[in-house]
Design a protein around this motif. Structure first.
Motif, PDB file in Angstrom:
ATOM      1  N   VAL A   1      70.061  35.219  84.891  1.00 35.31           N
ATOM      2  CA  VAL A   1      69.284  35.803  85.994  1.00 35.31           C
ATOM      3  C   VAL A   1      69.003  37.291  85.768  1.00 35.31           C
ATOM      4  O   VAL A   1      68.101  37.857  86.375  1.00 35.31           O
ATOM      5  N   CYS A   2      69.783  37.921  84.895  1.00 32.72           N
ATOM      6  CA  CYS A   2      69.529  39.345  84.583  1.00 32.72           C
ATOM      7  C   CYS A   2      68.537  39.506  83.428  1.00 32.72           C
ATOM      8  O   CYS A   2      67.983  40.600  83.229  1.00 32.72           O
ATOM      9  N   LEU A   3      68.327  38.426  82.666  1.00 32.48           N
ATOM     10  CA  LEU A   3      67.502  38.544  81.453  1.00 32.48           C
ATOM     11  C   LEU A   3      66.084  39.076  81.708  1.00 32.48           C
ATOM     12  O   LEU A   3      65.597  39.903  80.934  1.00 32.48           O
ATOM     13  N   PRO A   4      65.384  38.628  82.770  1.00 35.37           N
ATOM     14  CA  PRO A   4      64.033  39.166  82.976  1.00 35.37           C
ATOM     15  C   PRO A   4      64.024  40.698  83.079  1.00 35.37           C
ATOM     16  O   PRO A   4      63.092  41.359  82.619  1.00 35.37           O
ATOM     17  N   PHE A   5      65.090  41.272  83.658  1.00 36.00           N
ATOM     18  CA  PHE A   5      65.164  42.736  83.787  1.00 36.00           C
ATOM     19  C   PHE A   5      65.440  43.381  82.427  1.00 36.00           C
ATOM     20  O   PHE A   5      64.887  44.434  82.113  1.00 36.00           O
ATOM     21  N   VAL A   6      66.299  42.749  81.637  1.00 35.01           N
ATOM     22  CA  VAL A   6      66.589  43.286  80.296  1.00 35.01           C
ATOM     23  C   VAL A   6      65.298  43.249  79.460  1.00 35.01           C
ATOM     24  O   VAL A   6      64.944  44.225  78.787  1.00 35.01           O
ATOM     25  N   GLU A   7      64.584  42.140  79.542  1.00 35.52           N
ATOM     26  CA  GLU A   7      63.338  42.007  78.768  1.00 35.52           C
ATOM     27  C   GLU A   7      62.295  43.018  79.224  1.00 35.52           C
ATOM     28  O   GLU A   7      61.551  43.568  78.416  1.00 35.52           O
ATOM     29  N   ARG A   8      62.242  43.250  80.537  1.00 29.27           N
ATOM     30  CA  ARG A   8      61.265  44.220  81.053  1.00 29.27           C
ATOM     31  C   ARG A   8      61.617  45.633  80.575  1.00 29.27           C
ATOM     32  O   ARG A   8      60.730  46.417  80.228  1.00 29.27           O
ATOM     33  N   ALA A   9      62.923  45.931  80.541  1.00 30.61           N
ATOM     34  CA  ALA A   9      63.353  47.254  80.044  1.00 30.61           C
ATOM     35  C   ALA A   9      62.909  47.417  78.591  1.00 30.61           C
ATOM     36  O   ALA A   9      62.378  48.472  78.205  1.00 30.61           O
ATOM     37  N   ILE A  10      63.089  46.382  77.795  1.00 27.36           N
ATOM     38  CA  ILE A  10      62.687  46.458  76.374  1.00 27.36           C
ATOM     39  C   ILE A  10      61.168  46.650  76.278  1.00 27.36           C
ATOM     40  O   ILE A  10      60.678  47.458  75.483  1.00 27.36           O
ATOM     41  N   ALA A  11      60.435  45.929  77.124  1.00 27.27           N
ATOM     42  CA  ALA A  11      58.963  46.042  77.090  1.00 27.27           C
ATOM     43  C   ALA A  11      58.513  47.447  77.465  1.00 27.27           C
ATOM     44  O   ALA A  11      57.535  47.974  76.927  1.00 27.27           O
ATOM     45  N   LEU A  12      59.217  48.079  78.411  1.00 27.26           N
ATOM     46  CA  LEU A  12      58.813  49.418  78.856  1.00 27.26           C
ATOM     47  C   LEU A  12      59.210  50.497  77.841  1.00 27.26           C
ATOM     48  O   LEU A  12      58.486  51.468  77.647  1.00 27.26           O
ATOM     49  N   VAL A  13      60.361  50.340  77.200  1.00 21.85           N
ATOM     50  CA  VAL A  13      60.810  51.345  76.219  1.00 21.85           C
ATOM     51  C   VAL A  13      60.051  51.177  74.903  1.00 21.85           C
ATOM     52  O   VAL A  13      59.741  52.139  74.224  1.00 21.85           O
ATOM     53  N   ARG A  14      59.751  49.966  74.530  1.00 18.55           N
ATOM     54  CA  ARG A  14      59.037  49.631  73.283  1.00 18.55           C
ATOM     55  C   ARG A  14      59.745  50.225  72.052  1.00 18.55           C
ATOM     56  O   ARG A  14      59.184  51.017  71.298  1.00 18.55           O
ATOM     57  N   PRO A  15      61.003  49.815  71.827  1.00 21.07           N
ATOM     58  CA  PRO A  15      61.747  50.375  70.686  1.00 21.07           C
ATOM     59  C   PRO A  15      61.297  49.748  69.372  1.00 21.07           C
ATOM     60  O   PRO A  15      60.632  48.707  69.361  1.00 21.07           O
ATOM     61  N   GLN A  16      61.692  50.406  68.266  1.00 20.89           N
ATOM     62  CA  GLN A  16      61.427  49.804  66.942  1.00 20.89           C
ATOM     63  C   GLN A  16      62.431  48.688  66.653  1.00 20.89           C
ATOM     64  O   GLN A  16      62.106  47.716  65.970  1.00 20.89           O
ATOM     65  N   VAL A  17      63.668  48.892  67.104  1.00 21.87           N
ATOM     66  CA  VAL A  17      64.716  47.896  66.820  1.00 21.87           C
ATOM     67  C   VAL A  17      65.661  47.751  68.019  1.00 21.87           C
ATOM     68  O   VAL A  17      65.729  48.634  68.871  1.00 21.87           O
TER      69      VAL A  17
END
Ligand code: URA
Length: 271
Positions: free
Chosen positions: A181-197
């Motif tokens: 249930v927390c995964l959508p938030f983790v994925e959204r954080a990754i999408a907003l930061v847009r890291p290389q790795v």
């Protein structure tokens, strides 16, 4: 009457639990609470022969997630998608009521670090100090993580979060439902930061995000492709040992250092 535990028994039990944890056993509970009292009463009740054969459960009829988890997931996806930046995402997580861990936590623990970091680090979940301060990796594990990042010249290149945002009771590993249930938030954080790795710290993070069954000792040190649930994002991910494990097993620090160097060699631009 139950006998008091002898200290030697407790030491043996702790040793056995540590051995299991190191061997990758990170889940000693079922997906739903079990009412043992009701079970006992059922066993004692007079048995009647079944009047009809039990209905066969088809694969289609069996839900893959419990209904309450399904609903929480729908809400988490909607709230995460609506968050246009990390500040809005933090507020959405704090307002989210779909993760059962929240009831026992003092604070919501989302992230620290650069919003435009080259590296997103995902740990397992907040511990006692993180729960107290409301920030990830600020206890003993965090101090070791910070020292390693400093040594690699990466201290100001990271955004740090966890698979769940609330401390689990007695620091147990978060359950698959709590992580889901927390995964959508983790994925959204990754999408907003847009890291290389991504740097995935520990088995609970690596197995959950990569959807792999292996333990961290076999996953670590090799590049993997992390792909978001909708397939829209794909980012190289390096699984590595959790700092809490390194504090218990200092001889393993060399492996974690090697993983950080491997990650460093992949980053584009000045560190
Ligand atoms: N361990 C984790 O996995 N995350 C934290 O934030 C702290 C300890």
């Amino acid at each position: 009457m139950a006998q008091p535990h002898h200290p030697a028994d407790l030491r043996a039990l702790e040793g056995l639990l540590a051995f299991w944890a190191d061997a990758g056993v990170d889940c000693v509970y079922a997906e739903e609470p079990v009412d043992r009292m009701a079970e006992g009463a059922r066993r004692l009740a007079p048995q009647r022969p079944p009047t009809a054969p039990p209905a066969r459960q088809t694969a289609a009829a069996a839900p893959s997630v419990a209904p309450h988890v399904g609903q929480a997931l729908v809400e988490a996806r909607a709230a995460a998608t609506a968050a246009g930046d990390l500040t809005a995402l933090q507020a959405a997580i704090a307002a989210f009521e779909g993760c059962s861990l929240k009831a026992g936590a003092t604070n919501t623990v989302f992230s620290r670090g650069r919003p435009d970091a080259k590296i997103v680090i995902v740990g397992e979940g907040p511990g006692a100090e993180e729960d107290r301060q409301g920030q990830p990796f600020v206890g003993p594990s965090g101090r070791l993580l910070d020292r390693m990042l400093e040594a690699a010249g990466l201290a100001d290149q990271v955004f740090i979060t966890n698979t769940v945002f609330w401390r689990a009771p007695a620091n147990r590993t978060p359950s698959p439902q709590e992580q889901a249930v927390c995964l959508p938030f983790v994925e959204r954080a990754i999408a907003l930061v847009r890291p290389q790795v991504l740097l995935l710290m520990g088995g609970a993070s690596a197995k959950h995000l990569l959807k792999r069954p292996e333990g961290i000792l076999s996953l670590r040190g090799r590049w993997q492709d992390w792909v978001s649930e909708d397939g829209a994002q794909s980012i190289p991910a390096m699984p590595t040992l959790h700092p809490a494990f390194l504090l218990r097993q200092p001889v393993a620090k060399g492996h974690a250092w090697q993983d950080i160097l491997t990650l460093l060699s992949r980053l584009e631009g000045p560190a």
